[in-house]
Design a protein around this motif. Structure first.
Motif, PDB file in Angstrom:
ATOM      1  N   THR A 157       0.773  -1.223   0.097  1.00 27.06           N
ATOM      2  CA  THR A 157      -0.160  -0.133   0.033  1.00 27.06           C
ATOM      3  C   THR A 157       1.102   1.303  -0.035  1.00 27.06           C
ATOM      4  O   THR A 157       0.383   2.170  -0.686  1.00 27.06           O
ATOM      5  CB  THR A 157      -0.854  -0.196   1.326  1.00 27.06           C
ATOM      6  OG1 THR A 157      -1.760  -1.185   1.208  1.00 27.06           O
ATOM      7  CG2 THR A 157      -1.971   1.074   1.273  1.00 27.06           C
TER       8      THR A 157
ATOM      9  N   LYS B 268       2.323   1.561  -3.452  1.00 27.79           N
ATOM     10  CA  LYS B 268       1.359   2.290  -4.265  1.00 27.79           C
ATOM     11  C   LYS B 268       1.033   3.453  -4.095  1.00 27.79           C
ATOM     12  O   LYS B 268       0.949   4.202  -5.094  1.00 27.79           O
ATOM     13  CB  LYS B 268       0.111   1.289  -4.223  1.00 27.79           C
ATOM     14  CG  LYS B 268       0.224   0.102  -4.623  1.00 27.79           C
ATOM     15  CD  LYS B 268      -1.269  -0.832  -4.359  1.00 27.79           C
ATOM     16  CE  LYS B 268      -0.956  -2.175  -4.834  1.00 27.79           C
ATOM     17  NZ  LYS B 268      -2.164  -3.094  -4.638  1.00 27.79           N
ATOM     18  N   ASN B 269       1.058   3.962  -2.705  1.00 25.87           N
ATOM     19  CA  ASN B 269       0.787   5.612  -2.597  1.00 25.87           C
ATOM     20  C   ASN B 269       1.966   6.414  -3.357  1.00 25.87           C
ATOM     21  O   ASN B 269       1.498   7.506  -3.779  1.00 25.87           O
ATOM     22  CB  ASN B 269       0.671   5.838  -1.124  1.00 25.87           C
ATOM     23  CG  ASN B 269      -0.698   5.167  -0.692  1.00 25.87           C
ATOM     24  OD1 ASN B 269      -1.486   5.148  -1.278  1.00 25.87           O
ATOM     25  ND2 ASN B 269      -1.082   4.934   0.606  1.00 25.87           N
TER      26      ASN B 269
ATOM     27  N   LYS C 148       1.607   6.465  -6.927  1.00 31.11           N
ATOM     28  CA  LYS C 148       0.151   7.239  -7.230  1.00 31.11           C
ATOM     29  C   LYS C 148       0.477   8.812  -7.340  1.00 31.11           C
ATOM     30  O   LYS C 148       0.003   9.477  -7.998  1.00 31.11           O
ATOM     31  CB  LYS C 148      -1.073   7.164  -6.121  1.00 31.11           C
ATOM     32  CG  LYS C 148      -1.939   6.000  -6.373  1.00 31.11           C
ATOM     33  CD  LYS C 148      -2.947   5.858  -5.447  1.00 31.11           C
ATOM     34  CE  LYS C 148      -3.256   4.647  -4.971  1.00 31.11           C
ATOM     35  NZ  LYS C 148      -4.348   4.344  -3.992  1.00 31.11           N
ATOM     36  N   SER C 149       1.387   9.004  -6.419  1.00 25.90           N
ATOM     37  CA  SER C 149       2.135  10.630  -6.535  1.00 25.90           C
ATOM     38  C   SER C 149       2.621  10.984  -7.480  1.00 25.90           C
ATOM     39  O   SER C 149       2.584  12.205  -7.918  1.00 25.90           O
ATOM     40  CB  SER C 149       2.796  10.699  -5.135  1.00 25.90           C
ATOM     41  OG  SER C 149       4.199  10.304  -5.729  1.00 25.90           O
TER      42      SER C 149
END
Length: 100
Positions: free
Chosen positions: A21, A24-25, A28-29
């Motif tokens: 997670t 993934k964050n 995503k940024s």
């Protein structure tokens, strides 16, 4: 650290401290898509493909320490010395018990 027995690893080397997670964050940024279908190896590769060391380092602060070859020799010698000392203490204690 100052005696060069260990070094702080890079952000890329410290990625194994992050769960999926968190990885993934970070991706995503940067606007990376398709993250829900990515497996751990894919996330790792995507981070390598899309981030420089400096960019990645700005997203998390957890770092690993790694023994240098000098540190490994020191650690092995210390463990061997510790084992020898423990063996001598055990033998001495056994002698004292036997003579009591």
């Amino acid at each position: 650290m100052e005696k060069r027995y260990a070094v702080i690893e890079t952000a890329f080397d410290s990625l194994d401290h992050l769960n999926a997670t968190m990885k993934k964050n970070i991706l995503k940024s940067k606007g990376i898509t398709g993250l829900s279908k990515m497996k751990a190896a894919d996330l790792y590769q995507a981070l390598h493909n899309n981030f420089s060391e400096e960019e990645l380092a700005s997203h998390f602060t957890v770092r690993s320490y790694k023994l240098t070859p000098k540190g490994s020799r020191y650690w092995n010698n210390t463990r061997e010395l510790s084992t020898v000392i423990q063996r001598r203490i055990f033998n001495q204690a056994t002698f004292w018990l036997a003579s009591s």
